[in-house]
Design a protein around this motif. Structure first.
Motif, PDB file in Angstrom:
ATOM      1  N   ILE A   1      -0.596 -11.930   0.681  1.00  0.00           N
ATOM      2  CA  ILE A   1       0.833 -11.830   0.407  1.00  0.00           C
ATOM      3  C   ILE A   1       1.275 -10.385   0.572  1.00  0.00           C
ATOM      4  O   ILE A   1       0.889  -9.509  -0.216  1.00  0.00           O
ATOM      5  N   GLY A   2       2.113 -10.135   1.560  1.00  0.00           N
ATOM      6  CA  GLY A   2       2.590  -8.782   1.806  1.00  0.00           C
ATOM      7  C   GLY A   2       3.933  -8.542   1.140  1.00  0.00           C
ATOM      8  O   GLY A   2       4.775  -9.431   1.093  1.00  0.00           O
ATOM      9  N   VAL A   3       4.104  -7.332   0.648  1.00  0.00           N
ATOM     10  CA  VAL A   3       5.387  -6.950   0.084  1.00  0.00           C
ATOM     11  C   VAL A   3       5.725  -5.573   0.655  1.00  0.00           C
ATOM     12  O   VAL A   3       4.955  -4.616   0.511  1.00  0.00           O
TER      13      VAL A   3
ATOM     14  N   VAL B   1      -3.793 -12.498  -2.975  1.00  0.00           N
ATOM     15  CA  VAL B   1      -3.868 -11.041  -2.994  1.00  0.00           C
ATOM     16  C   VAL B   1      -2.489 -10.520  -2.605  1.00  0.00           C
ATOM     17  O   VAL B   1      -1.980 -10.857  -1.533  1.00  0.00           O
ATOM     18  N   ILE B   2      -1.888  -9.722  -3.465  1.00  0.00           N
ATOM     19  CA  ILE B   2      -0.542  -9.209  -3.209  1.00  0.00           C
ATOM     20  C   ILE B   2      -0.620  -7.698  -3.029  1.00  0.00           C
ATOM     21  O   ILE B   2      -1.103  -6.980  -3.918  1.00  0.00           O
ATOM     22  N   GLY B   3      -0.170  -7.226  -1.866  1.00  0.00           N
ATOM     23  CA  GLY B   3      -0.266  -5.794  -1.593  1.00  0.00           C
ATOM     24  C   GLY B   3       0.735  -5.335  -0.558  1.00  0.00           C
ATOM     25  O   GLY B   3       1.417  -6.155   0.074  1.00  0.00           O
TER      26      GLY B   3
ATOM     27  N   ASP C   1      -0.401   0.743  -6.285  1.00  0.00           N
ATOM     28  CA  ASP C   1       0.548   1.707  -5.726  1.00  0.00           C
ATOM     29  C   ASP C   1       1.417   1.103  -4.630  1.00  0.00           C
ATOM     30  O   ASP C   1       0.914   0.549  -3.652  1.00  0.00           O
ATOM     31  N   ASN C   2       2.705   1.195  -4.825  1.00  0.00           N
ATOM     32  CA  ASN C   2       3.731   0.689  -3.901  1.00  0.00           C
ATOM     33  C   ASN C   2       3.822  -0.827  -3.863  1.00  0.00           C
ATOM     34  O   ASN C   2       4.570  -1.385  -3.065  1.00  0.00           O
ATOM     35  N   THR C   3       3.046  -1.503  -4.716  1.00  0.00           N
ATOM     36  CA  THR C   3       3.177  -2.949  -4.877  1.00  0.00           C
ATOM     37  C   THR C   3       3.777  -3.240  -6.259  1.00  0.00           C
ATOM     38  O   THR C   3       4.812  -3.898  -6.365  1.00  0.00           O
TER      39      THR C   3
END
Ligand SMILES: [Mg+2]
Length: 229
Positions: free
Chosen positions: A186-188, A167-169, A11-13
């Motif tokens: 990894i932030g988005v 980890v992408i979130g 969600d939202n990623t």
């Protein structure tokens, strides 16, 4: 990226359901527990569906009815989610699914670390046409804390990845979960958290979004490369 393991939040990623997920859960509380508006003020971000369930029961003074009641609730939620997904205008986030194709072509293993129930995660990914890119993962059915989701996903791939884990979130909780498991965080910033909030949560990299998939791939690859001498 060959041999690396990339764990995505949903969600939202990867996507936004346009509110279908929240409404389905709220209706499930109404149907199973006869509580209207049960989720008013309840924060989903960074929590698992299991923890949202328990928190909401407590909020309304409802007893934890045990495994049977929980399963009744989960089943009701999934029935409602399949009804609401097509009724709400959601979207894939910028760069999805092109980035997923690129990552797989580059030899990365793609999986999930998500607070969603396993079945609900599958329903969302199927509805938005990206389910086939992912295998296994850590889900929020029985795990109440986020770092355990990453740990569980990594356990499933033990012996199959030789490179780094990413980890992408979109939330600080995703960054903390990555760090707790020795993964790259990894932030988005495609959810409710700004870039600086993700940086403050110790992200290794933060993207405004992943629309520029070539630049995103290059940045992920460079992160794992030995420092230039
Ligand atoms: Mg998220």
């Amino acid at each position: 990226m060959k041999g690396s393991l990339v764990l995505f939040d949903i969600d939202n990623t990867l996507l936004n359901t346009g509110g279908a997920g929240r409404i389905a859960m709220e209706r499930a509380f109404a149907d199973v527990f006869a509580v209207d508006g049960a989720l008013a003020g309840v924060e989903f971000q960074g929590h698992t569906d299991r923890s949202v369930y328990l928190h909401t029961l407590g909020l309304h003074g409802l007893p934890d009815g045990g495994a049977d009641v929980y399963q009744t609730f989960v089943d009701r939620y999934h029935a409602l989610l399949s009804r609401y997904l097509p009724l709400h205008q959601g979207h894939l986030k910028p760069g999805v699914p092109a980035l997923l194709h690129l990552l797989r072509d580059a030899g990365a293993l793609l999986s999930l670390q998500t607070g969603n129930f396993r079945e609900g995660a599958g329903q969302k990914l199927e509805h938005y046409g990206i389910a086939r890119h992912f295998e296994g993962g850590g889900f929020g059915d029985n795990l109440a804390d986020r770092p355990a989701l990453v740990r569980e996903a990594m356990r499933q791939f033990r012996g199959r990845f030789s490179g780094p884990v990413y980890v992408i979130g979109d939330t600080p909780a995703d960054m903390i979960s990555a760090r707790a498991n020795g993964a790259f965080a990894i932030g988005v910033a495609t959810g409710e958290h700004r870039r600086d909030e993700l940086t403050a949560a110790d992200a290794d990299l933060v993207f405004s979004d992943m629309a520029d998939v070539a630049a995103t791939m290059a940045a992920l690859t460079a992160l794992a490369a030995p420092a230039a001498r």
